[in-house]
Design a protein around this motif. Sequence first.
Motif, PDB file in Angstrom:
ATOM      1  N   ILE A  28      -1.159  -6.402  -1.400  1.00  0.00           N
ATOM      2  CA  ILE A  28      -1.118  -5.346  -2.412  1.00  0.00           C
ATOM      3  C   ILE A  28      -1.118  -5.954  -3.813  1.00  0.00           C
ATOM      4  O   ILE A  28      -1.867  -5.524  -4.698  1.00  0.00           O
ATOM      5  N   MET A  67       3.877   7.326  -3.249  1.00  0.00           N
ATOM      6  CA  MET A  67       4.782   6.191  -3.173  1.00  0.00           C
ATOM      7  C   MET A  67       5.851   6.404  -2.099  1.00  0.00           C
ATOM      8  O   MET A  67       6.216   5.475  -1.375  1.00  0.00           O
ATOM      9  N   ALA A  97       4.242   5.982   1.383  1.00  0.00           N
ATOM     10  CA  ALA A  97       4.106   4.560   1.709  1.00  0.00           C
ATOM     11  C   ALA A  97       5.460   3.955   2.057  1.00  0.00           C
ATOM     12  O   ALA A  97       5.575   3.124   2.972  1.00  0.00           O
ATOM     13  N   SER A  98       6.494   4.380   1.350  1.00  0.00           N
ATOM     14  CA  SER A  98       7.840   3.852   1.585  1.00  0.00           C
ATOM     15  C   SER A  98       8.377   4.260   2.950  1.00  0.00           C
ATOM     16  O   SER A  98       9.147   3.518   3.574  1.00  0.00           O
ATOM     17  N   PHE A 149      -0.088   5.072   2.743  1.00  0.00           N
ATOM     18  CA  PHE A 149      -0.050   6.462   2.291  1.00  0.00           C
ATOM     19  C   PHE A 149      -0.479   7.409   3.409  1.00  0.00           C
ATOM     20  O   PHE A 149       0.183   8.420   3.683  1.00  0.00           O
ATOM     21  N   LEU A 181       5.756  -2.583  -5.525  1.00  0.00           N
ATOM     22  CA  LEU A 181       4.439  -1.961  -5.367  1.00  0.00           C
ATOM     23  C   LEU A 181       4.083  -1.152  -6.613  1.00  0.00           C
ATOM     24  O   LEU A 181       2.964  -1.253  -7.137  1.00  0.00           O
ATOM     25  N   LEU A 184       0.855  -1.513  -8.954  1.00  0.00           N
ATOM     26  CA  LEU A 184      -0.146  -0.506  -8.606  1.00  0.00           C
ATOM     27  C   LEU A 184      -1.094  -0.267  -9.778  1.00  0.00           C
ATOM     28  O   LEU A 184      -0.689   0.162 -10.854  1.00  0.00           O
ATOM     29  N   THR A 208      -2.143  -0.075   0.481  1.00  0.00           N
ATOM     30  CA  THR A 208      -1.376   1.076   0.007  1.00  0.00           C
ATOM     31  C   THR A 208      -1.978   2.375   0.532  1.00  0.00           C
ATOM     32  O   THR A 208      -1.244   3.307   0.898  1.00  0.00           O
ATOM     33  N   VAL A 254      -6.210   3.660  -5.071  1.00  0.00           N
ATOM     34  CA  VAL A 254      -5.248   2.601  -4.741  1.00  0.00           C
ATOM     35  C   VAL A 254      -5.919   1.572  -3.833  1.00  0.00           C
ATOM     36  O   VAL A 254      -7.009   1.809  -3.295  1.00  0.00           O
ATOM     37  N   ASN A 258      -4.297  -5.547  -6.481  1.00  0.00           N
ATOM     38  CA  ASN A 258      -4.106  -4.816  -7.734  1.00  0.00           C
ATOM     39  C   ASN A 258      -4.219  -5.720  -8.950  1.00  0.00           C
ATOM     40  O   ASN A 258      -4.774  -5.315  -9.979  1.00  0.00           O
TER      41      ASN A 258
END
Length: 398
Positions: free
Chosen positions: A379, A340, A343-344, A290, A112, A116, A286, A282, A383
């Motif tokens: 994603i 990040m 999101a993870s 987030f 990602l 990004l 994402t 973003v 992007n």
Amino acid sequence: SDKQPFSLKTEYIFIIGVTLLALFLRIYELDKRPFGLENDESGGMISVVKNFWVGQHPIYAYIWELCYKIFGLNRIGLRMYGVLLGTLSVPVMYFAVRSVFNVRTAMFASVLFAFLRWNLHYGRSGHGTIMAIVAITLAVYFIFKAIQKRDKFTYFMAGAMSGLCWYGILTGWFVVLAPLLYFVFESFSKKSYFKRNLVGLLVFMLGFWLFASQHIKNYFISTNTYFSRISEVSVFSQDPNAPVKNPAIGIIENTQRVLLMFNHHGDSRQRNSGGNPYEPAVDFVTAMLFGLGFFYCIYYSKFNAFFILVMLFFSQAAGSIFAIEAPSAMRAVGTMIPMMFFASVVFDKVWYAFSNVFKGNFRDRIIFPLLLACFLTPIIIANYNQYFKRWVGGMDEL
């Protein structure tokens, strides 16, 4: 945390592969996309060539000079600084996320991060902001490692990387507040915590002083160099865009704008995020990850990792919250790193649920790749299209 074993050989191959992918994305058509130089790039180039830095940000000025020596005093030489640090940011993010979660979640996060647009933009730019992205990620990695290991070397590196953050954007100066606040709260809530970690704190501050001391020294050499820009863009300034009558209202409104920057109404300046004017910082997927992860971490902020990430997010958002022209994807670029992790968190929880249902090779060889594809495919497409299918000419404010 995922307790399932993972092949070290496969992990090494992945790290090499995602780093090469990040490098390719940052050098592909570097001479064409975007064309020309935007004003921050050109201003930085002139400052380095004419030695105007007065010691304010010497580290990335030195890296720029090295790139000029190797690649020439031109756009490529200028942007190779971003390419080098932007490529480095991806494996650094891998290890940072791995230190909190696990290998599989780190794989998701690093891919990602490689694509990004917000990070990719600064990784293809001659803008010094990329130093902040790398430094903050390194600081987060060593801060979490120091909490886990509690050895002097890791404490020292956590402090040193927190000090290195002072060489990016100004909000990088606030990174050190997150671990220090954590230490204070833990000292009040846990008996003997202060005594057991006092040596570690002193070593942390020694590492911090390694880099921060140069800024403190230079501040007294040339006070006009430091904070001069703050007086111009602060909500407390006399700028026509500043809320002169009631700065508190401006701060509240800016907080809302910064929180909505990720999924609703982004920066008006292309040069700050690599996107169209007012485009969210973003992509949609994402942004949703987030948001979910952000609220999850706030709810569970009693845990050290989540507390530090939430504190880090708001400390880095302050660069845009207390400034005019909010939201600014450049002044709040430090929020990219906790974003990040937020999101993870969501990916990690989904993977944990699937790993409890499916077992063995079917889970590892079928379910995990499919889960990665479901999360990452939209994603990657979004992007890639937002950057490589768009910027043929130059950006605004040339």
